[in-house]
Enzyme design. Sequence first.
Site, PDB file in Angstrom:
ATOM      1  N   GLY A   1      -4.855  -0.173  -2.706  1.00 30.69           N
ATOM      2  CA  GLY A   1      -3.539  -0.579  -3.197  1.00 30.69           C
ATOM      3  C   GLY A   1      -3.275  -0.095  -4.612  1.00 30.69           C
ATOM      4  O   GLY A   1      -2.124   0.004  -5.033  1.00 30.69           O
TER       5      GLY A   1
ATOM      6  N   SER B   1      -2.091  -5.736  -6.982  1.00 29.99           N
ATOM      7  CA  SER B   1      -2.021  -4.695  -5.956  1.00 29.99           C
ATOM      8  C   SER B   1      -2.575  -5.223  -4.647  1.00 29.99           C
ATOM      9  O   SER B   1      -3.314  -6.215  -4.633  1.00 29.99           O
ATOM     10  CB  SER B   1      -2.854  -3.487  -6.375  1.00 29.99           C
ATOM     11  OG  SER B   1      -4.236  -3.791  -6.277  1.00 29.99           O
ATOM     12  N   ASP B   2      -2.219  -4.563  -3.548  1.00 29.98           N
ATOM     13  CA  ASP B   2      -2.915  -4.847  -2.301  1.00 29.98           C
ATOM     14  C   ASP B   2      -4.348  -4.314  -2.441  1.00 29.98           C
ATOM     15  O   ASP B   2      -4.673  -3.569  -3.368  1.00 29.98           O
ATOM     16  CB  ASP B   2      -2.179  -4.245  -1.097  1.00 29.98           C
ATOM     17  CG  ASP B   2      -2.557  -4.968   0.202  1.00 29.98           C
ATOM     18  OD1 ASP B   2      -3.621  -5.636   0.222  1.00 29.98           O
ATOM     19  OD2 ASP B   2      -1.803  -4.880   1.189  1.00 29.98           O
ATOM     20  N   TRP B   3      -5.184  -4.703  -1.519  1.00 29.16           N
ATOM     21  CA  TRP B   3      -6.639  -4.541  -1.678  1.00 29.16           C
ATOM     22  C   TRP B   3      -7.146  -3.096  -1.554  1.00 29.16           C
ATOM     23  O   TRP B   3      -6.671  -2.336  -0.712  1.00 29.16           O
ATOM     24  CB  TRP B   3      -7.324  -5.430  -0.641  1.00 29.16           C
ATOM     25  CG  TRP B   3      -7.713  -6.796  -1.176  1.00 29.16           C
ATOM     26  CD1 TRP B   3      -8.942  -7.369  -1.061  1.00 29.16           C
ATOM     27  CD2 TRP B   3      -6.918  -7.741  -1.901  1.00 29.16           C
ATOM     28  NE1 TRP B   3      -8.949  -8.599  -1.700  1.00 29.16           N
ATOM     29  CE2 TRP B   3      -7.729  -8.844  -2.217  1.00 29.16           C
ATOM     30  CE3 TRP B   3      -5.604  -7.755  -2.361  1.00 29.16           C
ATOM     31  CZ2 TRP B   3      -7.277  -9.946  -2.938  1.00 29.16           C
ATOM     32  CZ3 TRP B   3      -5.149  -8.857  -3.083  1.00 29.16           C
ATOM     33  CH2 TRP B   3      -5.974  -9.920  -3.359  1.00 29.16           C
TER      34      TRP B   3
ATOM     35  N   TYR C   1       0.821  -1.223   0.000  1.00 24.00           N
ATOM     36  CA  TYR C   1       0.000   0.000   0.000  1.00 24.00           C
ATOM     37  C   TYR C   1       0.854   1.272   0.000  1.00 24.00           C
ATOM     38  O   TYR C   1       0.508   2.279  -0.612  1.00 24.00           O
ATOM     39  CB  TYR C   1      -0.833   0.071   1.282  1.00 24.00           C
ATOM     40  CG  TYR C   1      -2.041  -0.810   1.352  1.00 24.00           C
ATOM     41  CD1 TYR C   1      -3.089  -0.689   0.442  1.00 24.00           C
ATOM     42  CD2 TYR C   1      -2.180  -1.740   2.383  1.00 24.00           C
ATOM     43  CE1 TYR C   1      -4.218  -1.475   0.541  1.00 24.00           C
ATOM     44  CE2 TYR C   1      -3.310  -2.535   2.488  1.00 24.00           C
ATOM     45  CZ  TYR C   1      -4.326  -2.402   1.565  1.00 24.00           C
ATOM     46  OH  TYR C   1      -5.443  -3.176   1.666  1.00 24.00           O
TER      47      TYR C   1
END
Length: 687
Positions: free
Chosen positions: A252, A247-249, A216
């Site tokens: 992200g 990507s992170d959630w 992130y």
Amino acid sequence: MLLLSLIPACSSVATAPSSSPPGSDLEGRVAELLGKMTLEEKVDQMHGSQLFAVADLWETPDNERLGLRGFRMVDGPRGVRAGKATTFPVAMARGATWDPELERRVGVAMGKETAAKGGSVLLAPTINTMRHPRWGRAQETYGEDTHHLGRMGTAFVLGAQEHVIASVKHLAANSIEETRLEVDVRMDERTLREVYLPHFERVVRDARPGSVMSAYNVLNGQYCSENRHLLTDILRRDWGFDGFVESDWVFGTRSTVPAVMAGLDIEMPSGVHLSFKLVEAVQGGSVPQSVVDESVRRIVRKKLEFVRDHPRPPPPDVVESAEHRALTREVAEKSFVLLRNQGGALPLSNLASLAVVGGLADAVNLGDKGSSNSVPSSAVTPLAGLRARAGPLPVTYAPGPTLTAEEERAIAAATAAVVVVGLTARDEGERIDRTSGGDRKTLLLSSEHEGLVHRVARLNPRTVVVMEGGSAIVVRPWVDEVSGLVMAWYPGQEGGTALARVLFGDTSPSGKLPITCPRDEGQLPSFDNVSKKVEYGFFHGYRFVEKQGAAPEFPFGFGLSYTTFTYTGLRLSAEEIPTTGSTTVSVDVTNAGKVAGDEVVQLFVSAQGSKVERAPRDLRGFARVHLEPGETRTVALPLLARDLAFWDVQSGAFVVEPLTYAIEVPIPQTRLVASLRVTKRGSPAGG
Ligand code: BGC
């Protein structure tokens, strides 16, 4: 059609990595598929399906026309986060085993359970550096040292990818929880390359993960998911990563054009930036079609690679199988670190009765409630484990923190007292809400727990403290009052049984700290989880403490045993090697005590007279060895000259200096030291 026969519409995407070299017919099949896709279909490969998981699985869209199923992703550094699943000791505990082969088996088990639940991507391992023990998610990673992190992470990925794709996370420098969505982590290139990245590189090179998850946070001014230096120059060009970056959630992915141009392939868990906005960007000319094609090629390649070798998932009954439960117990037993043992407090022999104290003794305390939350069908608490092991021996229990007069009498009358204290998901973890998770506010125990320890120690001279938690706890205020101390981490669903076996001496404790436990927080670099910009220096953990000349409470690598080991004959297969060479460091280890035990042999190096500042020493090898009483084994650790390199800012490359390096194997109370000369034109590489 070829692809339909490879990927039946309803089968799970993926189960095992391919060893086929690029350029095989796989590339032809990827190109064929790509050639059939419209731009919209391509972009559909590049984002998740919706904000919420379906049956605990995060999905990317299927392409039914081409028979290409989307990914099904599931969390899990400590167990599969989908329904009930085997819940292992947290990664920090597994880091304390210093046992990559055991970690590979954990990876296999988690990969198998992921596949059995219909998953194709396991969102693990977390291999971020534990820069400071107050980091809320410290429990999800293996420790503070790059060599150790790289070895453990590689082992996990090799195991997990026997069944599914592993997504290694979070690239990079994600080690503060409260400000993780926006903090700009600043560091110089040398620190990045030598301290925060080498473990990612090792995992990428040695285990070929199918996926890497970007972090992130911002790194040196750019969000990790739009950081071209990180995702393309380093990850792909320097390390040769051929998988996809997701990507992170939710937060992200921050943009469309910068993210895709930097090398982000998949936005998770839905498509805000990498769906119709990306189609428009390609149509409008701000993203070349070839960039999208490359991303989709990477994604489809992994789909085809993984589905080919293992088209069928394992049966559902692998989940929480007897074999997996036994594995969690084995891991827990090998992860407990005996930190103090005065006057033979442990093992718990010659007992007439036992007092167990502390609310955590009777609690299922398996770790935080964030994305790594894994829930088993049942778990053995410390109290249940101790009672079962004690058999007919009387065991009293007092939850505390206040004790009644009767409880005090029982504690005083018992032959020994075991107090279970520590942390829970309220104190640390991924930030869920105001009352759960986040970074730790202190390295101390709560005043209730400290008070309880003081009281029990006053009542019973044979007081053994068992601590639960995800990283270092400062014990200075009370440690001298107790006779035994064990770090049990969050020990997984069989933790209580494992604890009883170790405390009663059925097996000798063998965990070693994968982190530094300071005497007080002042011994560590500062931890700033408020500022929007932080600077990470070259030193943290043992490298920091040793540079300061400080004596931590328990050093990195420390852990006692019920037996004693002696080391002799430290030697090198070659004492002089060229800068491209290698040597083997060997030492003979003997179990000089009366019970069997495991020892972890550790190898540190230090450069003498380097032209750049170096840490006093760096871990560059380790191996766990089992020894019966009286047994001697030779432990051989390979050492490559390139493991001695530093990142040279001028040339932008790792450089091995021709120098003398001290080779050190720490042993109880002291250390064995040898010298290795690395020369520009030396003898050929040794053993
Ligand atoms: C976490 C990731 C996790 C993802 C999906 C994020 O908040 O940082 O580690 O894999 O959620 O649950």
